[in-house]
Design an enzyme around this catalytic site. Structure first.
Site, PDB file in Angstrom:
ATOM      1  N   HIS A  89     -26.657  -8.630  -6.641  1.00 30.00           N
ATOM      2  CA  HIS A  89     -25.272  -8.198  -6.479  1.00 30.00           C
ATOM      3  C   HIS A  89     -25.255  -6.793  -5.924  1.00 30.00           C
ATOM      4  O   HIS A  89     -26.218  -6.039  -6.027  1.00 30.00           O
ATOM      5  CB  HIS A  89     -24.506  -8.241  -7.810  1.00 30.00           C
ATOM      6  CG  HIS A  89     -24.953  -7.196  -8.783  1.00 30.00           C
ATOM      7  ND1 HIS A  89     -24.431  -5.924  -8.790  1.00 30.00           N
ATOM      8  CD2 HIS A  89     -25.891  -7.234  -9.761  1.00 30.00           C
ATOM      9  CE1 HIS A  89     -25.018  -5.228  -9.748  1.00 30.00           C
ATOM     10  NE2 HIS A  89     -25.909  -5.987 -10.349  1.00 30.00           N
ATOM     11  N   CYS A  90     -24.181  -6.465  -5.285  1.00 28.67           N
ATOM     12  CA  CYS A  90     -23.874  -5.097  -4.890  1.00 28.67           C
ATOM     13  C   CYS A  90     -22.377  -4.971  -5.153  1.00 28.67           C
ATOM     14  O   CYS A  90     -21.807  -5.815  -5.850  1.00 28.67           O
ATOM     15  CB  CYS A  90     -24.266  -4.812  -3.445  1.00 28.67           C
ATOM     16  SG  CYS A  90     -23.626  -5.961  -2.227  1.00 28.67           S
ATOM     17  N   GLU A  91     -21.735  -3.981  -4.621  1.00 30.43           N
ATOM     18  CA  GLU A  91     -20.329  -3.797  -4.984  1.00 30.43           C
ATOM     19  C   GLU A  91     -19.455  -4.980  -4.581  1.00 30.43           C
ATOM     20  O   GLU A  91     -18.655  -5.463  -5.369  1.00 30.43           O
ATOM     21  CB  GLU A  91     -19.767  -2.510  -4.392  1.00 30.43           C
ATOM     22  CG  GLU A  91     -18.363  -2.245  -4.879  1.00 30.43           C
ATOM     23  CD  GLU A  91     -17.877  -0.840  -4.626  1.00 30.43           C
ATOM     24  OE1 GLU A  91     -16.823  -0.493  -5.171  1.00 30.43           O
ATOM     25  OE2 GLU A  91     -18.534  -0.075  -3.904  1.00 30.43           O
ATOM     26  N   TYR A  98     -20.035  -6.841  -7.816  1.00 28.24           N
ATOM     27  CA  TYR A  98     -19.788  -6.211  -9.109  1.00 28.24           C
ATOM     28  C   TYR A  98     -18.303  -5.960  -9.326  1.00 28.24           C
ATOM     29  O   TYR A  98     -17.797  -6.076 -10.436  1.00 28.24           O
ATOM     30  CB  TYR A  98     -20.563  -4.893  -9.204  1.00 28.24           C
ATOM     31  CG  TYR A  98     -20.420  -4.232 -10.543  1.00 28.24           C
ATOM     32  CD1 TYR A  98     -21.121  -4.707 -11.637  1.00 28.24           C
ATOM     33  CD2 TYR A  98     -19.563  -3.151 -10.723  1.00 28.24           C
ATOM     34  CE1 TYR A  98     -20.981  -4.118 -12.884  1.00 28.24           C
ATOM     35  CE2 TYR A  98     -19.416  -2.559 -11.953  1.00 28.24           C
ATOM     36  CZ  TYR A  98     -20.125  -3.040 -13.037  1.00 28.24           C
ATOM     37  OH  TYR A  98     -19.976  -2.466 -14.260  1.00 28.24           O
ATOM     38  N   SER A 145     -20.888  -7.772  -2.587  1.00 26.54           N
ATOM     39  CA  SER A 145     -21.782  -8.890  -2.238  1.00 26.54           C
ATOM     40  C   SER A 145     -21.475  -9.452  -0.849  1.00 26.54           C
ATOM     41  O   SER A 145     -21.458 -10.654  -0.629  1.00 26.54           O
ATOM     42  CB  SER A 145     -21.725  -9.991  -3.291  1.00 26.54           C
ATOM     43  OG  SER A 145     -22.355  -9.564  -4.474  1.00 26.54           O
TER      44      SER A 145
END
Length: 109
Positions: A6-8, A48, A10
């Site tokens: 995940h990232c902020e 996220y 995605s």
């Protein structure tokens, strides 16, 4: 084992790492396709930010606060990260061009 990327949001980093990780796993199993060490890898839909905005998950997040990467607190860090990424990308591009023989400039003095 389950691997979750995940990232902020995605949209870029997490999907890119997912593809890289899956590619490594596939290469490790060229002789026994479709077997994998990690068959269960996922990218969090919406990143996220989506998890944090989902009420049941919000209470599980630590710290219990969400700050966007576009927040003013991170402007200098984001700018520096982008500068480093851009320089590395340019260097990698020149290496590829030089290896393929298309970039004569890399070998002229």
């Amino acid at each position: 084992t389950i691997v979750v990327f995940h990232c902020e949001f995605s949209q870029h980093r997490a999907p890119k790492m997912y593809r890289f990780f899956r590619d490594l796993d596939r290469k490790a199993h060229l002789d026994c396709y479709p077997e994998l060490y990690y068959p269960n890898i996922y990218v969090v839909q919406g990143g996220y930010k989506a998890i944090f905005n989902h009420e049941p998950c919000k209470t599980l997040c630590t710290p219990n606060d969400y700050v966007s990467m576009f927040d003013e607190k991170f402007i200098a860090e984001k700018d520096e990260s982008f500068r480093v990424y851009k320089a590395a990308w340019k260097k990698q591009k020149l290496k590829k061009q030089a290896a393929s023989g298309r970039c004569r400039r890399a070998f002229t003095f």
